[in-house]
Scaffold this active site. Structure first.
Site, short mmCIF file in Angstrom:
data_model
loop_
_atom_site.label_atom_id
_atom_site.label_comp_id
_atom_site.label_asym_id
_atom_site.label_seq_id
_atom_site.Cartn_x
_atom_site.Cartn_y
_atom_site.Cartn_z
N SER B 12 -0.76 -8.56 -2.63
CA SER B 12 -0.30 -9.67 -3.20
C SER B 12 -1.33 -10.91 -2.80
CB SER B 12 1.12 -9.87 -2.60
OG SER B 12 1.78 -10.95 -3.25
N HIS B 39 0.86 -8.44 -6.98
CA HIS B 39 1.79 -9.30 -7.69
C HIS B 39 0.98 -10.49 -8.33
CE1 HIS B 39 4.78 -7.90 -4.27
NE2 HIS B 39 4.81 -7.25 -5.40
N ASP B 132 6.79 -5.84 0.16
CA ASP B 132 6.82 -4.75 -0.87
C ASP B 132 5.51 -3.80 -0.80
OD1 ASP B 132 7.33 -3.49 -3.23
OD2 ASP B 132 6.12 -4.94 -4.41
#
Lengths: 277, 196
Positions: B12, B39, B132
């Protein structure tokens, strides 16, 4: 809160479940894309605290109302107004002027869910002064979402984001010009609904029902396996007038499916094709 | 079909620079597929793809629905969709709700990849500002695959690589250079086998 990961489901269990659903309810899920279908099933089981597929099957046999919930969960209903503004910008700039040459414009929105994209397109048609001679057929497998779509009433708190999307399509006005506010709902004007026909249609089992100048089916085919995608694209081909347009979701393609000889690419980025003849 | 491995990067905030320091060094004959699940904002799609394409020797593809997985290719998960893998080694996309505010969600992608590739997954978790990926990494290890994280010292945002600590112990903790060297030697040993 952490969500638990999914429950293991075997391919054989899925086949049995599909057979039961087909016999009892007449819906055929056997050509759904397996990975996402499994994921949907496992999420339903976690949400309703169902421990295994046999229990899910049992509950579906027993409880018809639960089947409606199941149907809504399995057929993903995530949508928004002017989803992918660049796509709508392209419709506005390139496709709608072509449609304007027809005396009567027939559009099919296949898998319309709760209708946000149908109203979006109707707004573009109005701004091109074509709404009065357009008919938008909006269909979905799920009758519950069609009731919502028909109401033309959407949550007011989403309108700020939708208005931004609208502006990004090249919209010159304000989305609020097209709806009235009642409580926390934005209710779109009657003139849009008057040009829409909502009807249940199952892309997997139902036939072609009209001839269209434009078919939109965005982010529906991703849930189908390749065979079913091919069959649905054939159905679209049969349902398009000569040189009619087909618009898919931004990550969907005809190219992998070997049925694209009937279509010519119009816009690669925005996933718009045209029937060759 | 040969029982080949697949390499998956998750990340991310701060992960794009790391990927751009690793992936361009991988040679054209890199013998595995590489999947990148990070992401990013919906808008960046074509930007990331064109930056990657212009810098990498390997073929870079932004995944579309039912794209087949093949070796020597970098596959980018598109923003706004969950990434899944089908039995026939193709990707499928899913627009269902975000999980922990992310779509693609790295855990979802890793779980689906492990379902198909079993113990043939190499998961690499990079810099990022949320948790995540940790549970997906555990699934890889549980299935017999290999997991590694970018060392927290080398991560501009170490929350993501650190988050796996409480769940599962990674096989390796590496700097971006070390990750690159690992992949290069992996590629050499695999190609040697083929050409013997």
């Amino acid at each position: 809160m952490k969500e638990s990961l999914s429950i293991h489901i075997s391919d054989e269990e899925i086949q049995n479940l599909n057979k039961m659903i087909y016999i009892q309810y007449g819906y055929d899920f056997s050509d759904y894309s397996l990975a996402s279908y499994k994921r949907r099933l496992s999420r339903i089981m976690i949400n309703f605290k169902i421990l295994n597929l046999t229990d899910l099957e049992y509950k579906l046999v027993e409880d018809e109302l639960f089947f409606n919930v199941f149907l809504e969960e399995v057929t993903v209903n995530v949508t928004e107004m002017f989803r992918d503004p660049d796509f709508y910008k392209c419709l506005r700039r390139d496709i709608i002027p072509q449609l304007s040459t027809y005396p009567m414009i027939r559009i099919w929105h296949a898998g319309c869910s709760t209708g946000e994209e149908v109203y979006s397109l109707a707004i573009l048609l109005k701004e091109a002064d074509l709404l009065k001679r357009s008919l938008l057929y909006a269909t979905d497998i799920n009758e519950d979402v069609l009731i919502k779509a028909k109401s033309g009433s959407f949550s007011l708190e989403l309108m700020k984001e939708y208005n931004e999307n609208y502006k990004n399509t090249g919209g010159l006005f304000d989305l609020s010009d097209y709806y009235t506010v009642k409580d926390d709902r934005a209710i779109f004007n009657e003139e849009f609904r008057n040009r829409m026909v909502f009807s249940p249609h199952n892309l997997i089992q139902d036939k072609s029902f009209n001839e269209f100048n434009l078919i939109l089916c965005r982010n529906v085919l991703i849930y189908f396996n390749r065979d079913l995608q091919n069959r649905v694209i054939k159905l679209f081909s049969m349902s398009l007038s000569s040189f009619g347009y087909l618009a898919l979701g931004s990550k969907e393609t005809l190219e992998l499916n070997g049925v694209n000889e009937e279509f010519e690419l119009v816009n690669k980025q925005q996933k718009i094709w045209k029937r060759k003849k | 079909m040969e029982e080949k491995e697949i390499i998956v990067f998750g990340g991310s905030a701060g992960s794009v620079d790391v990927l751009l320091s690793i992936l361009p060094k991988l040679p054209v004959k890199f013998p595995f597929p590489i999947v990148v699940v990070i992401h990013r904002k919906d808008m960046d799609d074509s930007v990331l793809e064109s930056v990657m394409k212009s810098r990498c020797q390997l073929n870079v593809i932004e995944i579309e629905d039912k794209t087949f997985i093949k070796d020597g290719t970098i596959f980018l998960a598109p923003a706004g969709y969950h990434l899944l893998v089908e039995n026939d080694y193709s990707f499928s996309l899913d627009l269902s709700e975000k999980i922990n505010f992310s779509r693609p969600n790295i855990d979802v992608a890793l779980e689906s990849i492990v379902n198909i590739y079993k113990n043939r997954v190499i998961g690499i978790l990079l810099s990022g500002g949320n948790e995540d990926g940790a549970r997906g990494m555990k699934l890889i290890k549980d299935a017999g695959g290999l997991i590694m994280i970018q060392s927290p010292e080398s991560s501009s945002v170490p929350v993501m690589p650190k988050s796996i600590e409480s769940l599962v112990e990674p096989h390796n903790i590496l700097s971006p250079d070390e990750i690159c060297n690992f992949l290069l030697s992996k590629s050499l040993s695999c190609n040697k086998r083929v050409f013997k």
